[in-house]
Design an enzyme around this catalytic site. Structure first.
Site, short mmCIF file in Angstrom:
data_model
loop_
_atom_site.label_atom_id
_atom_site.label_comp_id
_atom_site.label_asym_id
_atom_site.label_seq_id
_atom_site.Cartn_x
_atom_site.Cartn_y
_atom_site.Cartn_z
N PRO A 125 6.59 -6.56 -20.06
CA PRO A 125 6.75 -7.87 -20.72
C PRO A 125 8.06 -8.53 -20.36
CG PRO A 125 5.94 -6.22 -22.26
CD PRO A 125 6.32 -5.49 -21.01
N GLU A 126 8.01 -9.86 -20.27
CA GLU A 126 9.22 -10.63 -20.01
C GLU A 126 9.98 -10.83 -21.33
OE1 GLU A 126 9.45 -12.16 -16.64
OE2 GLU A 126 7.64 -11.05 -16.14
N LYS A 153 14.77 -6.75 -23.29
CA LYS A 153 13.39 -6.30 -23.47
C LYS A 153 13.29 -5.19 -24.52
CE LYS A 153 12.09 -7.52 -18.77
NZ LYS A 153 11.37 -7.09 -17.55
N ARG A 163 8.38 -4.01 -6.27
CA ARG A 163 7.28 -4.45 -7.12
C ARG A 163 6.53 -5.57 -6.42
NH1 ARG A 163 10.16 -5.04 -13.03
NH2 ARG A 163 10.42 -2.84 -13.48
#
Length: 268
Positions: A2-3, A51, A254
């Site tokens: 998640p951002e 995060k 990524r």
């Protein structure tokens, strides 16, 4: 993963149902916390830090959680059956008289003294959505290793906290460079603009689950992320997607999306 805007929304939702209320139910389903019970304590607040999620309780205790790739916190009215996944994936239950917060697939869950929070979040850089936001410090950290690829530097939470893979690709596109360009080769005015854009986008999206990085009215919500093979909104060139060299790898290994027509620099 998640951002930062997603984590901010999660914290805001949890804070809305837990803060100021007494816990009537507490289950922490990880071996290290099997005997911990916060029932009867009042929740003071739930705050995001990059995060990370910090749920603070009276008595000087904090429940630290991190969502990583597929963790989530969901909120249900009391009496409603949880629906965020099978029961064996539940790692935490925090209940009040009116609501139940359920943590699914949480890879990080630990109870610590609130005074010890720096042990788990002290390494983070300026938080894009936090009260400590400092754009000058964020730029300095981003440029601290000139040879480092931009995408890798953006994902490093020690530089600035809150950017994930979606924003990494979108910010590189908006800066007109590839995610593999060394930060030391960015045009002189780009780092400051890039950091300011990151702050603007995360702030705009923090209360909006339908994340948008394009202008209002654009036919798609994102410029490049998830748009492999579709025309670039700026030049029409088909968007490309990199394939991670190592499964589960981090940084510039990524998946990345970029436009070979209008983003300049090395490619993976």
């Amino acid at each position: 993963m998640p951002e930062g805007d997603t984590v901010w929304r999660t914290a805001h939702r949890l804070d809305g149902v837990l803060a100021g209320r007494e816990l009537t139910r507490c289950e922490l389903r990880v071996p290290s916390l099997a005997t911990a019970d916060l029932t009867g304590r009042h929740t003071l607040e739930v705050v995001p830090r990059g995060k990370h999620l910090l749920t603070r309780f009276e008595g000087g205790l904090t429940l630290h959680s991190h969502l990583r790739m597929d963790g989530s916190w969901r909120v249900f009215p009391v009496g409603t059956r949880p629906s965020g996944g099978p029961a064996h994936q539940i790692r935490a239950i925090l209940g009040t008289a009116a609501h139940t917060a359920v943590g699914y697939r949480l890879p990080v869950l630990e109870l610590l003294r609130t005074t010890d929070e720096e042990r788990v979040v002290g390494h983070l850089g300026p938080d894009l959505l936090g009260p400590d936001w400092d754009p000058g410090e964020a730029v300095a950290r981003l440029l601290s290793d000139p040879a480092r690829p931009l995408g890798d530097a953006l994902l490093d939470q020690r530089n600035l906290a809150g950017i994930g893979n979606v924003y990494k690709s979108e910010l590189a596109f908006l800066a007109r460079v590839t995610p593999w360009l060394p930060v030391g080769e960015l045009p002189r005015d780009v780092p400051e603009r890039l950091v300011a854009t990151a702050h603007r986008l995360l702030t705009a999206n923090r209360a909006n689950s339908d994340r948008r990085t394009t202008a209002a009215g654009a036919r798609t919500r994102l410029h490049v992320y998830g748009r492999e093979g579709r025309p670039c909104l700026r030049c029409g060139t088909p968007v490309r997607r990199s394939t991670p060299a190592v499964p589960g790898a981090s940084g510039d290994e990524r998946v990345s999306y970029w436009c070979p027509g209008c983003q300049h620099g090395p490619v993976d």
